[in-house]
Scaffold this motif. Structure first.
Motif, short mmCIF file in Angstrom:
data_model
loop_
_atom_site.label_atom_id
_atom_site.label_comp_id
_atom_site.label_asym_id
_atom_site.label_seq_id
_atom_site.Cartn_x
_atom_site.Cartn_y
_atom_site.Cartn_z
N ILE A 1 0.83 -1.20 0.00
CA ILE A 1 0.00 0.00 0.00
C ILE A 1 0.87 1.26 0.00
O ILE A 1 0.48 2.30 -0.53
N ASN A 2 2.08 1.17 0.54
CA ASN A 2 2.98 2.31 0.57
C ASN A 2 3.58 2.64 -0.80
O ASN A 2 4.24 3.67 -0.96
N ASP A 3 3.34 1.76 -1.78
CA ASP A 3 3.80 2.05 -3.14
C ASP A 3 2.94 3.12 -3.81
O ASP A 3 3.31 3.62 -4.88
N PHE A 4 1.80 3.45 -3.20
CA PHE A 4 0.85 4.37 -3.82
C PHE A 4 0.55 5.55 -2.89
O PHE A 4 0.72 5.46 -1.67
N LYS A 5 0.08 6.62 -3.49
CA LYS A 5 -0.40 7.79 -2.75
C LYS A 5 -1.89 7.93 -3.00
O LYS A 5 -2.38 7.67 -4.11
#
Length: 323
Positions: free
Chosen positions: A214-218
């Motif tokens: 989930i931290n791969d996206f904003k």
């Protein structure tokens, strides 16, 4: 078309400030602009519904547009539509009835394959242009544009590469491969998704996102000013176009105007006059490789005629030339 003193109905989706750039260009030429939003939704869920069910959404939005049109004066001189995804034929006919001498102009800055319902209304326009070359039977070809920025701020190249954009199609997979190929900490990556539920949905249905974190996206859109600061602080900008897209993205022209180097998956860029100046590296989206020579070499400035042609004013000249 001379715009001084003219009344213009401008219909466009909100898209990273490009709609505002056109509006400012119209006003600089003396036009009085009356704005309507194509895709007026803010909520990510309704945006997604618009893409999936365009024709029913058009019908539902007729009441909204009719109310908005009633606040626009009669006898405007120009109706300029960008994409027109949620503008139904009935709405356009009402605009024609109220503005019988107006010229109707359509510009597509999205692929017609992604916005096929636009074909329903093509016959209602006096002039039609598209950023894609392959639709010449229906549309005149005209590339996108950049808006020149007046900024006295001095920037240094903090980032070797940067990417800011929506995580559509295979962008996550391509960006992940570029990250691995470059293996540098001095990069900026901003893959945007409209909501967290979209991430979890993609995890279920898309193999290329199944291993993503989930931290791969904003999940919050980056502000225009912050995006501009990242842009101007980068030596090289990365562009990953939609696989179904044939024309150049708006990012490509922004890079040109900013005097930055470009890494892109879009092979079509080789057919444009600015490619010959050596500031563009085309990569394979399945196996991206960027040579050390390209990374280390300096930017080669473009001549003024190229800069002027791809500016928003050059774009407006072209789009309105035939009306």
């Amino acid at each position: 078309m001379k715009l001084k003193g003219k009344k213009v109905v401008f219909i466009a989706p909100e898209f990273f400030g490009y709609d505002l750039a056109i509006e400012r260009a119209l006003e600089r030429r003396g036009a009085e602009v009356f704005r309507l939003k194509d895709r007026p939704f803010i909520n990510p869920f309704f945006k997604a519904i618009t893409v999936l069910f365009t024709r029913p959404v058009r019908i539902l939005l007729n009441h909204y547009y009719n109310l908005k049109i009633n606040n626009i004066p009669y006898n405007c001189d120009l109706v300029l539509v960008i994409n027109g995804q949620t503008i139904s034929r009935n709405v356009l006919l009402k605009l024609k009835e109220r503005n019988q001498k107006a010229k109707f102009v359509l510009y597509m800055w999205d692929s017609l394959k992604n916005r096929s319902t636009v074909r329903d209304n093509c016959d209602l326009f006096d002039s039609r242009s598209s950023f894609e070359k392959e639709n010449t039977r229906l549309f005149k070809f005209r590339p996108l544009f950049f808006e020149p920025k007046e900024n006295n701020k001095v920037y240094e190249n903090i980032y070797l590469l940067s990417f800011i954009g929506t995580a559509h199609s295979d962008r996550f997979a391509v960006i992940s491969k570029i990250k691995n190929a470059i293996n540098s900490q001095s990069c900026f990556w901003y893959l945007y998704l409209q909501a967290r539920w979209v991430f979890y949905w993609y995890k279920l249905i898309r193999s290329d996102v199944s291993h993503a974190k989930i931290n791969d996206f904003k999940f919050k859109p980056i502000s225009n000013s912050d995006a501009h600061d990242v842009f101007m602080s980068s030596k090289i900008i990365v562009d990953v176009e939609h696989p179904m897209q044939k024309g150049l993205t708006s990012r490509t022209l922004e890079v040109l105007g900013a005097g930055k180097k470009l890494v892109t998956t879009n092979n079509d860029v080789k057919n444009y006059d600015f490619y010959q100046y050596g500031n563009v590296c085309v990569i394979d989206r399945n196996n991206p490789k960027i040579s050390q020579e390209f990374i280390e070499s300096e930017f080669n400035p473009y001549p003024s005629n190229i800069i002027n042609f791809y500016s928003v004013d050059g774009w407006l000249n072209d789009v309105l030339k035939d009306v």
